[in-house]
Design an enzyme around this catalytic site. Structure first.
Site, PDB file in Angstrom:
ATOM      1  N   CYS A 106       0.869  -1.174   0.000  1.00  0.00           N
ATOM      2  CA  CYS A 106       0.000   0.000   0.000  1.00  0.00           C
ATOM      3  C   CYS A 106       0.911   1.230   0.000  1.00  0.00           C
ATOM      4  CB  CYS A 106      -0.874  -0.060   1.243  1.00  0.00           C
ATOM      5  SG  CYS A 106      -1.996   1.322   1.388  1.00  0.00           S
TER       6      CYS A 106
ATOM      7  N   SER B  76      -6.666   4.044  -6.118  1.00  0.00           N
ATOM      8  CA  SER B  76      -7.890   4.357  -5.389  1.00  0.00           C
ATOM      9  C   SER B  76      -8.100   5.869  -5.376  1.00  0.00           C
ATOM     10  CB  SER B  76      -7.764   3.841  -3.948  1.00  0.00           C
ATOM     11  OG  SER B  76      -8.837   4.304  -3.159  1.00  0.00           O
TER      12      SER B  76
ATOM     13  N   GLY C 214      -2.770  10.309   0.841  1.00  0.00           N
ATOM     14  CA  GLY C 214      -2.910  11.213  -0.299  1.00  0.00           C
ATOM     15  C   GLY C 214      -3.894  10.760  -1.353  1.00  0.00           C
ATOM     16  N   GLU C 215      -4.255  11.695  -2.214  1.00  0.00           N
ATOM     17  CA  GLU C 215      -5.164  11.415  -3.330  1.00  0.00           C
ATOM     18  C   GLU C 215      -4.308  11.281  -4.599  1.00  0.00           C
ATOM     19  OE1 GLU C 215      -8.366  10.651  -4.206  1.00  0.00           O
ATOM     20  OE2 GLU C 215      -7.419  10.692  -6.172  1.00  0.00           O
TER      21      GLU C 215
ATOM     22  N   ASN D 219     -11.553   2.484  11.009  1.00  0.00           N
ATOM     23  CA  ASN D 219     -10.423   2.369  11.932  1.00  0.00           C
ATOM     24  C   ASN D 219     -10.310   3.666  12.710  1.00  0.00           C
ATOM     25  OD1 ASN D 219      -9.387  -0.262  11.324  1.00  0.00           O
ATOM     26  ND2 ASN D 219      -8.860   0.572   9.314  1.00  0.00           N
TER      27      ASN D 219
ATOM     28  N   CYS E 243     -11.601  14.335   3.802  1.00  0.00           N
ATOM     29  CA  CYS E 243     -12.719  13.428   4.091  1.00  0.00           C
ATOM     30  C   CYS E 243     -12.861  13.355   5.611  1.00  0.00           C
ATOM     31  CB  CYS E 243     -12.469  12.048   3.486  1.00  0.00           C
ATOM     32  SG  CYS E 243     -12.305  12.135   1.692  1.00  0.00           S
TER      33      CYS E 243
ATOM     34  N   SER F  75     -13.552   5.268  -3.758  1.00  0.00           N
ATOM     35  CA  SER F  75     -13.923   5.422  -2.351  1.00  0.00           C
ATOM     36  C   SER F  75     -15.320   6.021  -2.305  1.00  0.00           C
ATOM     37  CB  SER F  75     -12.921   6.351  -1.655  1.00  0.00           C
ATOM     38  OG  SER F  75     -11.688   5.696  -1.523  1.00  0.00           O
ATOM     39  N   LEU F  76     -16.315   5.170  -2.199  1.00  0.00           N
ATOM     40  CA  LEU F  76     -17.704   5.631  -2.298  1.00  0.00           C
ATOM     41  C   LEU F  76     -18.198   6.185  -0.946  1.00  0.00           C
ATOM     42  CD1 LEU F  76     -20.199   5.766  -4.206  1.00  0.00           C
ATOM     43  CD2 LEU F  76     -20.861   3.533  -3.288  1.00  0.00           C
ATOM     44  N   HIS F  77     -18.249   5.339   0.022  1.00  0.00           N
ATOM     45  CA  HIS F  77     -18.538   5.689   1.426  1.00  0.00           C
ATOM     46  C   HIS F  77     -19.942   6.205   1.720  1.00  0.00           C
ATOM     47  CE1 HIS F  77     -14.365   4.930   1.807  1.00  0.00           C
ATOM     48  NE2 HIS F  77     -13.966   6.077   1.314  1.00  0.00           N
TER      49      HIS F  77
END
Ligand code: SAH
Ligand code: SF4
Length: 382
Positions: free
Chosen positions: A109, A202, A170-171, A302, A120, A224-226
């Site tokens: 990752c 992602s 990061g994005e 988390n 977010c 990343s819907l959420h």
């Protein structure tokens, strides 16, 4: 070109870029392949170790170039085999890289930015604000470091790192060029030879960049819907106000439809107790995703200090999963790995020097953490 040394860092160059570099030196293009193998297959950072490169060229390279990964601040190995590195990047901030072995797979990752500007509401990286984009060398450097820790012999590459996910700090779509270059090196046989299906980017939904990505690379895409509706997503993932769900899902459709059959979108959905974990949310999600070939990955939240959110009970998680499953979705629940080394998803904090001042209210939290006597830089466990 490194500001501190005035040398070109060859670690972050793709094969075509390295070929141009050699050409600009009046050398043959095939040197690029030789050097890439030394760097990425063998983890070499010393030109003198490159035995198939003549002394004159080695001297020339030493004068103009370097092979420099990010500085390793700490390396931790969890009792479950998960590994975590904290590395310092040129801006002075620290970011984290996590290796997760599972069955025959080894997933790395990787971080793309120090901090994140997108804020977010449930993400500890976002709470730190944005500091800097990683260079291509700093992004691929995380793979380089991890690979070296397994011995850096080509035969071992397959067994150690089989998958890479751009799901660290990061994005990635807001550091587009550097992330694309790094992913090209990940997939190149002269680099790490990882198949395009096994490199996943992602994103929280930077719509125009999803279309740009489609033009240059065919890695797997995770969204990343959420939240299953705009009202809630505007709160949890604020970039949704700019690029709402309809627009976002259409862009994801366009992206995966060109990848050909059997390629699906991964939907990431962090479950937050009492916020987005109710049966009605699952029902809305089923409707929203009806026409999209996808697999759903539920991530139980988390926790980190003062986040204001809680992880749902196991029963609530199972209930949510069951509803989606009964509607025919492939749904997995991400298990938390590396808990003893603070390596869980969404808990990566590194040590970011915030330039956006967004995180002022979190500074107090971080001070409390350092007072608590953390022994290394990854200190976000509640
Ligand atoms: N910026 C990218 C990639 C990094 S985050 C993105 O947002 O997609 C990787 C995943 O972890 C994202 O789905 C993110 O929303 C999720 N995440 C962030 N904080 C979390 C937390 N505290 N608990 C669980 N998942 C979290
Ligand atoms: Fe940035 Fe992703 Fe965290 Fe959102 S979830 S703040 S996009 S790192």
């Amino acid at each position: 070109m490194s500001e501190s040394t005035g040398k070109v860092n060859l670690l972050g160059l793709t094969q075509p870029q390295l070929e141009s570099f050699f050409e600009s030196m009046g050398e043959k293009r095939f040197r690029a392949g030789q050097i890439m193998k030394w760097i990425h297959h063998f983890g070499v950072d010393d030109f003198d170790a490159m035995t198939n490169v003549g002394k004159a060229l080695r001297e020339k390279l030493k004068a103009r170039a370097e092979i420099r990964g990010p500085e390793i601040v700490s390396e931790d190995i969890s009792s479950d085999g998960t590994r975590k590195w904290v590395v310092r990047v040129a801006s002075g901030s620290c970011v984290e890289t996590v290796y997760i072995p599972q069955g025959g797979r080894g997933t790395l990752c990787v971080s793309s930015q120090a901090g994140c500007a997108l804020d977010c509401s449930f993400c500890s990286t976002g709470k730190q604000g944005f500091n800097s984009n990683l260079t291509a060398a700093e992004v691929i450097g995380q793979v380089w470091i991890a690979n070296k820790s397994f011995g850096s012999v080509p035969a071992k590459i397959d067994r150690a790192i089989t998958n890479v996910v751009m799901m660290g700090m990061g994005e990635p779509l807001l550091n587009f060029d550097n992330v694309v270059s790094a992913m090209q090196i990940m997939m190149d046989d002269l680099g790490y030879g990882i198949s395009k299906r096994k490199v996943t980017l992602s994103t929280s939904g930077v719509v125009p960049m999803i279309d740009e990505l489609a033009k240059v690379i065919d890695v797997s895409l995770a969204l990343s819907l959420h939240a299953p509706n705009d009202e809630l997503r505007n709160v949890l993932v604020p970039i949704n106000k700019k690029y709402p769900l309809e627009m976002l899902l259409a862009a994801c459709q366009r992206y995966i439809s060109r990848l050909g059959e059997k390629r699906v979108l991964t939907i990431e959905y962090t479950l937050l107790k009492g916020v987005n974990d109710q049966p009605e949310h699952a029902a809305q999600m089923i409707e929203l995703l009806a026409d999209i070939p996808c697999k759903i990955n539920l991530i139980p939240f988390n926790p980190f200090p003062h986040s204001g959110y809680e992880r749902p009970s196991n029963n609530a998680i199972r209930r949510f999963q069951d509803i989606l499953h009964k509607a025919g979705h492939n749904v997995t629940v991400r298990t938390t790995r590396g808990e003893d080394i603070d390596a869980a998803c969404g808990q990566l904090v590194g040590q970011v020097m915030d330039r956006t001042r967004r995180s002022e209210r979190y500074i107090a939290v971080r001070e409390l953490q350092s007072e608590a006597g953390a022994t290394h830089l990854a200190t976000n466990r509640s």
